[in-house]
Design an enzyme around this catalytic site. Structure first.
Site, PDB file in Angstrom:
ATOM      1  NE  ARG A   8      -3.086   0.153   3.290  1.00 47.61           N
ATOM      2  CZ  ARG A   8      -3.618   0.296   4.503  1.00 47.61           C
ATOM      3  NH1 ARG A   8      -3.454  -0.634   5.424  1.00 47.61           N
ATOM      4  NH2 ARG A   8      -4.288   1.368   4.816  1.00 47.61           N
ATOM      5  CD  GLU A 188       2.574  11.219   1.717  1.00 49.85           C
ATOM      6  OE1 GLU A 188       3.448  11.251   2.628  1.00 49.85           O
ATOM      7  OE2 GLU A 188       1.490  11.815   1.793  1.00 49.85           O
ATOM      8  CG  ASP A 189       7.382   8.525  -2.183  1.00 49.96           C
ATOM      9  OD1 ASP A 189       6.729   7.793  -2.963  1.00 49.96           O
ATOM     10  OD2 ASP A 189       7.426   9.766  -2.283  1.00 49.96           O
ATOM     11  NE  ARG A 190       6.423   0.698   1.683  1.00 54.82           N
ATOM     12  CZ  ARG A 190       5.139   0.674   1.282  1.00 54.82           C
ATOM     13  NH1 ARG A 190       4.389   1.784   1.329  1.00 54.82           N
ATOM     14  NH2 ARG A 190       4.598  -0.443   0.852  1.00 54.82           N
ATOM     15  CG  LEU A 191      10.768   8.830   2.581  1.00 58.85           C
ATOM     16  CD1 LEU A 191      11.154  10.137   1.888  1.00 58.85           C
ATOM     17  CD2 LEU A 191      12.029   8.168   3.161  1.00 58.85           C
TER      18      LEU A 191
END
Ligand SMILES: Cc1cc2nc3c(=O)[nH]c(=O)nc-3n(C[C@H](O)[C@H](O)[C@H](O)COP(=O)(O)O)c2cc1C
Length: 211
Positions: A8, A188-191
């Site tokens: 996700r 977002e973006d695994r940050l």
């Protein structure tokens, strides 16, 4: 769909050290209420990790039954695997996952048994069937068959024919006193945002961790 393609993008919310409570229990309370409002299925289900004295870990889900400044409380059979591990090594960890909110909470600390009065008070609120079951099951033991549990239940019903089922001596609560509490908000973006509280004497140090 391949399992490797299941993922996700998280974008619901953010977690900012400038806006969190200085106290992790107050922050947990806010998040727990939001998990209830979001109708998370069993928001009080949490993974409980324990380890033997020589460091072999084990993990299972249990239900959180209360929390306050003193810690996080769950109930179990003291003779179970988790009970034996906690008696030998009281260090433990908890993890909650509230997927609807893209959130995780991790708590590490030391457990102690709740008082018999506290265990009793909670035991009395349990449905009759659960109270009888606590007398039947020696949790985590190998048993020969399901039939043994069912005959055990018949015996226990004879022993306690009314609604007055006492607290079994082997059953009760543990309270995990937190040393570290980490709040994780998917981004977002695994940050992702990760804010950790570390006990520092009477106070809590708040720090941000790299995702
Ligand atoms: C959602 C969920 C909630 C559970 N809650 C409890 C609980 O509050 N107490 C408990 O002893 N076991 C609970 N269990 C069962 C435990 O996961 C586990 O099977 C049991 O406690 C034996 O663990 P042990 O052999 O490591 O001691 C729950 C299981 C699930 C799936």
């Amino acid at each position: 769909m391949s399992i490797a393609d299941i993922r996700r993008q998280y974008a619901r919310a953010r977690l900012d050290e400038a806006h969190v409570s200085p106290n992790p229990v107050a922050e947990f309370d806010r998040w727990f209420n939001q998990a209830q409002e979001a109708k998370v299925l069993e928001p009080n289900a949490m993974a409980l990790a324990t380890a033997t004295r020589d460091g072999t870990p084990s993990v299972r889900l249990v239900l959180l039954k209360g929390y306050d400044e003193r810690g996080f409380v769950f109930f179990t059979d003291y003779r179970s695997r988790k009970g034996a591990e906690l008696e030998g090594n009281p260090r433990a960890a908890l993890a909650f996952y509230w997927g609807e909110l893209e959130r995780q909470v991790r708590i590490t600390g030391t457990v102690e048994r709740t008082s018999a009065q506290e265990s009793e008070a909670y035991f009395r609120t349990r449905p009759l069937g659960s109270r009888l079951g606590a007398w039947v099951s020696h949790q985590s033991r190998v048993i020969p068959s399901r039939a043994q549990l069912e005959s055990g239940l018949r015996e226990v019903k004879k022993r306690f024919p009314t609604d007055d089922v006492p607290l079994p001596p082997h059953w009760g609560g543990y309270r995990l006193r937190p040393e570290e509490v980490e709040f994780w908000q998917g981004r977002e973006d695994r940050l992702h945002d990760r804010i950790r509280y570390v006990r520092d004497g009477e106070r809590w140090r708040v720090e941000r961790l790299s995702p």
